[in-house]
Design an enzyme around this catalytic site. Structure first.
Site, PDB file in Angstrom:
ATOM      1  CB  CYS A  40       4.306   5.146 -17.643  1.00  0.00           C
ATOM      2  SG  CYS A  40       3.658   6.544 -16.704  1.00  0.00           S
ATOM      3  CB  CYS A  45       8.532   7.211 -11.318  1.00  0.00           C
ATOM      4  SG  CYS A  45       7.037   8.172 -11.620  1.00  0.00           S
ATOM      5  CB  CYS A  84       8.387   3.222 -12.222  1.00  0.00           C
ATOM      6  SG  CYS A  84       6.920   2.304 -12.737  1.00  0.00           S
ATOM      7  CB  CYS A  99      -5.417  -2.552  -5.618  1.00  0.00           C
ATOM      8  SG  CYS A  99      -5.850  -2.652  -3.886  1.00  0.00           S
ATOM      9  CB  CYS A 127      -8.110   0.261  -4.496  1.00  0.00           C
ATOM     10  SG  CYS A 127      -6.767   1.471  -4.384  1.00  0.00           S
ATOM     11  CB  CYS A 157      -4.811   4.261  -0.930  1.00  0.00           C
ATOM     12  SG  CYS A 157      -3.378   3.167  -0.901  1.00  0.00           S
ATOM     13  NE  ARG A 166      -3.014  -2.243   1.399  1.00  0.00           N
ATOM     14  CZ  ARG A 166      -3.769  -1.170   1.122  1.00  0.00           C
ATOM     15  NH1 ARG A 166      -3.349  -0.280   0.262  1.00  0.00           N
ATOM     16  NH2 ARG A 166      -4.943  -1.011   1.695  1.00  0.00           N
TER      17      ARG A 166
HETATM   18  N1  SAM Z   1       0.898   5.380 -12.521  1.00  0.00           N
HETATM   19  C1  SAM Z   1       0.265   5.483 -11.291  1.00  0.00           C
HETATM   20  C2  SAM Z   1       0.992   6.365 -10.323  1.00  0.00           C
HETATM   21  O1  SAM Z   1       2.190   6.543 -10.438  1.00  0.00           O
HETATM   22  O2  SAM Z   1       0.338   6.889  -9.421  1.00  0.00           O
HETATM   23  C3  SAM Z   1      -0.007   4.162 -10.627  1.00  0.00           C
HETATM   24  C4  SAM Z   1       0.946   3.041 -10.605  1.00  0.00           C
HETATM   25  S1  SAM Z   1       2.442   3.230  -9.699  1.00  0.00           S
HETATM   26  C5  SAM Z   1       3.311   1.837 -10.241  1.00  0.00           C
HETATM   27  C6  SAM Z   1       2.031   2.957  -8.000  1.00  0.00           C
HETATM   28  C7  SAM Z   1       3.127   3.042  -6.979  1.00  0.00           C
HETATM   29  O3  SAM Z   1       3.893   1.847  -6.983  1.00  0.00           O
HETATM   30  C8  SAM Z   1       4.161   4.123  -7.112  1.00  0.00           C
HETATM   31  O4  SAM Z   1       3.702   5.364  -6.673  1.00  0.00           O
HETATM   32  C9  SAM Z   1       5.283   3.598  -6.223  1.00  0.00           C
HETATM   33  O5  SAM Z   1       5.122   4.065  -4.907  1.00  0.00           O
HETATM   34  C10 SAM Z   1       5.090   2.090  -6.278  1.00  0.00           C
HETATM   35  N2  SAM Z   1       6.206   1.452  -7.011  1.00  0.00           N
HETATM   36  C11 SAM Z   1       6.389   1.452  -8.340  1.00  0.00           C
HETATM   37  N3  SAM Z   1       7.532   0.800  -8.650  1.00  0.00           N
HETATM   38  C12 SAM Z   1       8.086   0.389  -7.494  1.00  0.00           C
HETATM   39  C13 SAM Z   1       9.288  -0.311  -7.153  1.00  0.00           C
HETATM   40  N4  SAM Z   1      10.160  -0.702  -8.086  1.00  0.00           N
HETATM   41  N5  SAM Z   1       9.544  -0.571  -5.859  1.00  0.00           N
HETATM   42  C14 SAM Z   1       8.672  -0.163  -4.897  1.00  0.00           C
HETATM   43  N6  SAM Z   1       7.537   0.521  -5.170  1.00  0.00           N
HETATM   44  C15 SAM Z   1       7.246   0.796  -6.444  1.00  0.00           C
HETATM   45 FE1  SF4 Z   2       4.209   5.828 -14.605  1.00  0.00          FE
HETATM   46 FE2  SF4 Z   2       5.455   4.110 -13.008  1.00  0.00          FE
HETATM   47 FE3  SF4 Z   2       5.554   6.695 -12.484  1.00  0.00          FE
HETATM   48 FE4  SF4 Z   2       3.218   5.374 -12.171  1.00  0.00          FE
HETATM   49  S1  SF4 Z   2       5.098   5.059 -11.002  1.00  0.00           S
HETATM   50  S2  SF4 Z   2       3.536   7.381 -13.130  1.00  0.00           S
HETATM   51  S3  SF4 Z   2       3.421   3.883 -13.828  1.00  0.00           S
HETATM   52  S4  SF4 Z   2       6.418   5.687 -14.302  1.00  0.00           S
END
Ligand code: SAM
Ligand code: SF4
Ligand code: DTB
Length: 364
Positions: free
Chosen positions: A85, A89, A92, A129, A160, A220, A298
């Site tokens: 990606c 973040c 992530c 989802c 979802c 959500c 949730r």
């Molecule tokens: N890429 C899309 C986005 O960012 O909206 C969808 C997938 S993203 C992985 C969905 C959510 O998962 C993130 O917004 C975050 O809140 C949660 N998430 C991702 N990695 C995480 C982690 N290591 N621990 C807890 N929550 C996490």
């Molecule tokens: Fe990409 Fe992970 Fe951020 Fe979603 S949370 S935008 S998958 S880096």
């Protein structure tokens, strides 16, 4: 053995509030049923500051006014496009800038996604989802996404998706395909956002949420607790959700899963902040429940390392939805056997009826 098979039978609908008994402590409870979008940060901070037993009692009272307290909604997650990606973040594992060892894949084949959805349905899940590690879907991805939504819906499951930012046109396409929910987290307080993510702004998140609402898709949106944020940031996080023009139908509260090779996982490792304090996590759930009474709250990432006792406190505090299965997107989840045992022990049943916010929307 599926979660549905092992749990006690579903209870009748939500109980009505007894009223009057929870008027102590700031801010004054203005009636258990009131849904407000004018919460102030001071009011939310005062809720966080309540003695824990008072906070829990108050959250449980609000919960019982709107939801069946012994029912938990079961949702299943699938990563339909993993890793690589372009966003940064800090939490992530799927960011291309993380060194987490997660391999980047292409968008899964439609048939493979539908097969996974059929398995989730057999295991008792009501909602499927699907997540993609995208900043936003490209228009060329949309036909496959539309086919997936239509296919999962045809199986009788709720759908979802979480695909990153959406344009109004893409949101309308998803609505036409029959998408029930779109997950797009605000993740943290606006003032903490750039400490976590620099490749997009908090306002861009709000814009996509508005596009989703405008298209008529259920929202959500939630975030992550335990990223080294302060209590004031948690107040700001709940405040941002509870003052949206309409509360999200679902509010996922994730506990950070600290992943090695991600900026936050590495920064917090071996520090006292490596894991959010359990009581502070429960407080966040309780304040979300009180401020967004009709929303589904949730318990999302992080349950794998959470004790049953902490999860039980979260259910008392108003959490009423979980992700089932062994895996979230890339991280481990509690797993169906463990969850079936926990639900049996706590006397919780899978939710069968309609979500309160949607039932109210239908009546409006
Ligand atoms: N890429 C899309 C986005 O960012 O909206 C969808 C997938 S993203 C992985 C969905 C959510 O998962 C993130 O917004 C975050 O809140 C949660 N998430 C991702 N990695 C995480 C982690 N290591 N621990 C807890 N929550 C996490
Ligand atoms: Fe990409 Fe992970 Fe951020 Fe979603 S949370 S935008 S998958 S880096
Ligand atoms: C949400 O708030 N939590 C889910 C879902 N929405 C998509 C995702 C949790 C991801 C946890 C980390 C991982 O599996 O990589």
């Amino acid at each position: 053995m599926s979660l549905t098979e092992t749990c006690a039978p579903a209870q009748a609908g939500a109980q009505s509030p007894e009223g009057g008994a929870c008027d102590s402590g700031p801010p004054p409870a203005r009636g258990n049923s009131e849904v407000r979008t004018d919460w102030t940060r001071d009011e939310i901070a005062a809720l966080f500051d309540l003695p824990f037993t008072d906070l829990l009692f108050r959250a449980a009272t609000v919960h019982r006014a709107h939801h069946a307290p012994d029912e938990v909604q079961l949702c299943t997650l699938l990563s339909i496009k993993t890793g690589g990606c372009p966003e940064d973040c800090g939490y992530c594992s799927q960011s291309a800038s993380a060194d987490s060892g997660v391999e980047a894949t292409k968008l899964m084949d439609v048939r493979a996604v539908l097969q996974a959805a059929a398995q989730a349905k057999d295991a008792g899940s009501q909602r499927f989802c699907m997540g993609a590690a995208w900043r936003n879907p490209k228009d060329r991805d949309m036909p496959a996404i539309v086919e997936i939504v239509q296919g999962v819906r045809a199986m009788g499951m709720e759908t979802c998706m979480t695909l990153g930012m959406l344009t109004p046109t893409q949101a309308a396409q998803l609505k036409d395909a029959g998408l029930d929910y779109y997950n797009h987290n605000i993740d943290t307080a606006p003032e903490n956002y750039e400490n976590v993510i620099t490749t997009r702004s908090f306002e861009e998140r709000i814009d996509t949420l508005a596009n989703v609402r405008e298209a008529g898709i259920n929202v959500c949106s939630g975030g992550i607790v335990g990223m080294g944020e302060t209590r004031a940031h948690r107040v700001g996080f709940v405040h941002a959700l509870a003052t949206l023009p309409r509360h999200p139908e679902s509010v996922p509260v994730n506990a950070l899963v600290p992943v090695k090779g991600t900026p936050l996982g590495d920064m917090l490792a071996d520090t006292p902040m490596a894991k959010i304090d359990d009581i502070e996590f429960v407080r966040t759930v309780a304040v979300a429940r009180i401020t967004m009474p009709r929303s589904m709250v949730r318990l999302s990432a992080g349950r794998e390392s959470m004790s049953e006792a902490t999860q039980a406190l979260c259910f008392m505090a108003g959490a009423n939805s979980i992700f089932t299965g062994d895996k979230l997107l890339t991280a481990a989840n509690a797993g169906d056997d463990k969850d079936a045992a926990m639900m049996a022990k706590l006397g919780l049943s899978p939710m069968r009826g309609e979500e309160p916010m949607r039932a109210c929307e239908a009546a409006e």
